[in-house]
Design an enzyme around this catalytic site. Sequence first.
Site, short mmCIF file in Angstrom:
data_model
loop_
_atom_site.label_atom_id
_atom_site.label_comp_id
_atom_site.label_asym_id
_atom_site.label_seq_id
_atom_site.Cartn_x
_atom_site.Cartn_y
_atom_site.Cartn_z
N TYR A 95 86.15 12.44 68.73
CA TYR A 95 85.22 11.32 68.87
C TYR A 95 85.78 10.05 68.23
O TYR A 95 86.14 10.04 67.07
CB TYR A 95 83.88 11.67 68.20
CG TYR A 95 82.70 11.11 68.93
CD1 TYR A 95 81.92 11.92 69.76
CD2 TYR A 95 82.35 9.77 68.80
CE1 TYR A 95 80.84 11.40 70.44
CE2 TYR A 95 81.27 9.25 69.49
CZ TYR A 95 80.52 10.07 70.31
OH TYR A 95 79.45 9.56 70.99
N ASP A 208 70.52 13.08 64.99
CA ASP A 208 70.03 12.74 66.32
C ASP A 208 69.93 14.04 67.11
O ASP A 208 70.20 15.13 66.58
CB ASP A 208 70.88 11.66 67.00
CG ASP A 208 72.33 12.08 67.30
OD1 ASP A 208 72.64 13.28 67.21
OD2 ASP A 208 73.14 11.18 67.62
N CYS A 209 69.52 13.96 68.36
CA CYS A 209 69.22 15.21 69.09
C CYS A 209 70.45 16.09 69.25
O CYS A 209 70.41 17.30 68.98
CB CYS A 209 68.58 14.91 70.44
SG CYS A 209 69.64 14.05 71.64
N SER A 210 71.58 15.49 69.64
CA SER A 210 72.78 16.31 69.86
C SER A 210 73.49 16.62 68.56
O SER A 210 74.19 17.64 68.46
CB SER A 210 73.73 15.59 70.83
OG SER A 210 74.06 14.30 70.37
N ASP A 227 78.20 15.18 72.01
CA ASP A 227 77.13 14.48 72.72
C ASP A 227 76.39 15.39 73.70
O ASP A 227 76.98 16.32 74.27
CB ASP A 227 77.68 13.27 73.48
CG ASP A 227 78.04 12.12 72.55
OD1 ASP A 227 77.57 12.11 71.39
OD2 ASP A 227 78.78 11.23 72.99
N ALA A 228 75.13 15.08 73.95
CA ALA A 228 74.29 15.90 74.82
C ALA A 228 74.87 16.01 76.23
O ALA A 228 74.87 17.09 76.83
CB ALA A 228 72.87 15.33 74.88
N HIS A 265 68.71 13.79 76.47
CA HIS A 265 68.14 14.49 75.31
C HIS A 265 68.50 15.96 75.37
O HIS A 265 68.74 16.53 76.44
CB HIS A 265 66.61 14.32 75.32
CG HIS A 265 65.96 14.86 74.07
ND1 HIS A 265 66.24 14.38 72.81
CD2 HIS A 265 65.02 15.85 73.90
CE1 HIS A 265 65.51 15.04 71.92
NE2 HIS A 265 64.78 15.93 72.55
N HIS A 277 63.60 20.48 68.18
CA HIS A 277 64.48 19.34 68.46
C HIS A 277 64.23 18.19 67.50
O HIS A 277 63.23 18.15 66.77
CB HIS A 277 64.27 18.87 69.91
CG HIS A 277 62.94 18.22 70.17
ND1 HIS A 277 62.77 17.18 71.06
CD2 HIS A 277 61.69 18.46 69.66
CE1 HIS A 277 61.50 16.80 71.08
NE2 HIS A 277 60.84 17.56 70.26
#
Length: 307
Positions: A95, A208-210, A227-228, A265, A277
């Site tokens: 990343y 965060d979500c991911s 990442d998602a 998401h 989540h």
Amino acid sequence: MTTKANEWVCSVKVATVWTEPTSMRELDAPGVANPVLMAEWLEALTYNERLALCNENRVQTQLLYGEPVLVEEIEGEWAKIIAMWQPSKKDSRGYPGWVPLAQLKKSEQLNSIGVVRVSSIKAQLWDMKEKPLLIVPFNTTLPVISEEAPYFKVQTPHGEALLLKKDADFAVSTEQYPKLLAEEVVALGELYLDLPYLWGGMSPYGYDCSGFSYNMLKACGYLIPRDASDQARSGEEVSIGDPSSWKKGDLLFFANDEGTGPVRHVGVYYGNGQLLHSPSTGKTVEILVLEGSKLEKEICAVRRYAV
């Protein structure tokens, strides 16, 4: 485990990876300092200031203490880095983003007997005189020099230090952690219920979500994309149309336009039609009943990483 000479490591408990050096605002100063003041920084941010981290594309991800990075270039007080432990379609090596040079340190050549990963939400790191050195977060991974009951003796950006064995899991290498059952992914996730969401978040100061799904699976021995959208293209495909085939620990993905848009998401399936989540800015980690929710009509993929 031998550390490569061209690597640097994160030298603060959590370093935020910014989109550009100019992405940081004056109010973000506590978050780019060394020592970093994570709690103070986040507590001072208003809802709109937190939201801007996402909406104004300021933040990419975060690094944990001791996490290795490749430094591509140095521009003033900033370093352009690649986070090698965070797979991403943005760069095949990991990343990308920018980190204050003050939050990095060149790694040292080291032959270790293995690695430890912090299994507690947060753990105290001690210096060699058994005095408090630094509090490090869940999933912090450090090379082990030796075992000295009741401690692991570890190599850190601050030199040799001690970490209580009760706070960490040992493995011969980062690739050889045992793979835990999917139920453990859910059990770990439950520890963070009510934790405020943080865009780009990768630590117990906010996910965060991911970042949430990435870290719960990482702690169970599965290295997945950061990442998602990337997570939704990996793992074992599970039928969207047959919820009875979903298992605890599966990842559920969601998209706008009733699931036809880009992935936006991800959450961990909790079983019984529920989702564990980290929802969005202003909200906290929760267990959501999918039936009757907006997300129910937005499911676009289900992937299985843990069995």
